[in-house]
Design a protein around this motif. Sequence first.
Motif, PDB file in Angstrom:
ATOM      1  N   SER A  57       1.137  -1.299  -0.048  1.00 57.89           N
ATOM      2  CA  SER A  57       0.189   0.559  -0.752  1.00 57.89           C
ATOM      3  C   SER A  57       0.970   1.439   0.017  1.00 57.89           C
ATOM      4  CB  SER A  57      -0.690  -0.299   1.787  1.00 57.89           C
ATOM      5  OG  SER A  57      -0.195  -0.320   2.015  1.00 57.89           O
ATOM      6  N   GLY A  58       2.287   0.603   1.076  1.00 63.52           N
ATOM      7  CA  GLY A  58       2.063   2.508   0.691  1.00 63.52           C
ATOM      8  C   GLY A  58       3.363   2.876  -0.552  1.00 63.52           C
ATOM      9  N   ILE A  59       3.802   1.528  -1.436  1.00 67.81           N
ATOM     10  CA  ILE A  59       4.688   2.008  -2.743  1.00 67.81           C
ATOM     11  C   ILE A  59       3.724   2.499  -3.677  1.00 67.81           C
ATOM     12  CG2 ILE A  59       5.441   0.593  -4.577  1.00 67.81           C
ATOM     13  CD1 ILE A  59       6.782  -1.662  -2.029  1.00 67.81           C
ATOM     14  N   THR A  60       2.551   1.444  -4.376  1.00 70.97           N
ATOM     15  CA  THR A  60       1.478   2.237  -4.929  1.00 70.97           C
ATOM     16  C   THR A  60       1.170   3.686  -4.371  1.00 70.97           C
ATOM     17  OG1 THR A  60       0.649   0.049  -4.728  1.00 70.97           O
ATOM     18  CG2 THR A  60      -0.594   1.972  -5.459  1.00 70.97           C
ATOM     19  N   ALA A  61       0.680   3.924  -3.102  1.00 71.30           N
ATOM     20  CA  ALA A  61       0.354   5.586  -2.916  1.00 71.30           C
ATOM     21  C   ALA A  61       1.214   6.598  -2.651  1.00 71.30           C
ATOM     22  CB  ALA A  61      -0.062   5.348  -1.297  1.00 71.30           C
TER      23      ALA A  61
END
Length: 260
Positions: free
Chosen positions: A110-114
């Motif tokens: 989630s952190g990478i995509t966001a």
Amino acid sequence: MSRNISEWLKGIILELQEMFFFSAIMVERIFRRPIYLFETFEQMHFIGIGSLYLVILTGMFAGQGMAIQFTYELADMGSKNYLGRIMAIAIIRELGPVRTGLMIAARVSSGITAEIAAMVSSNQVDALRAFGVDPIRKLAIPRLISLMVMVPILTVIADAVALLGGWMIATFIAHISSTLYWSNVLDRLRFGNIAIGLIKPVVFSLVIAFIACYKGFTTTGGTKGVGKSTTESVVLSSITILLVNFLITKLVVSLFRGYL
């Protein structure tokens, strides 16, 4: 109705095709220069140190819960002394890699995509291209390398903590001697089990990196699109990890049957 289903299937196949080509580009860019060492170490810290408490806490409780259940079942069969052996097989082959993969997928994917999606939405990725910087080399490759290094390390830590949790249950609830528990654990640390336990996290790290970066770079629709891509990234990564886990188990167990 049938037309809608057909269009839906076409959309899924098209996205899988685009994701495959994006993943192939990422693999090819690993071997190109420049190497962004600072970004790579920064991501290693974010993924490794940042996820350490999560892996330790969940590993301890999961190991203890599993040990309690195994204790009662083995006691009914008069085989309580084999708790260490069962724990080692279950944790090293399945519980450690899969649980760590899902934890990392939930937190890191989630952190990478966001982060990448926010950069795409604010045109920062276009700015990198304008300055001659390859955004895949700059943003995706450091995350891919970091995941390939840190997920196996976190999995080994999770395995050790879960086995320690099982030892607590074996000693204080099942009343099995520490020597017997650990000798059974060491007896199952064979080449085949260790190979399965290390191959899985490497493959899971590739799954997380490919899906998270693809979803980030293909985000559209502004802030709403960032949220949608982040959710899809976590869900797709988790489902793919479980699917890949089944395929690896089926393939690798047959290959290493003589070494288990």
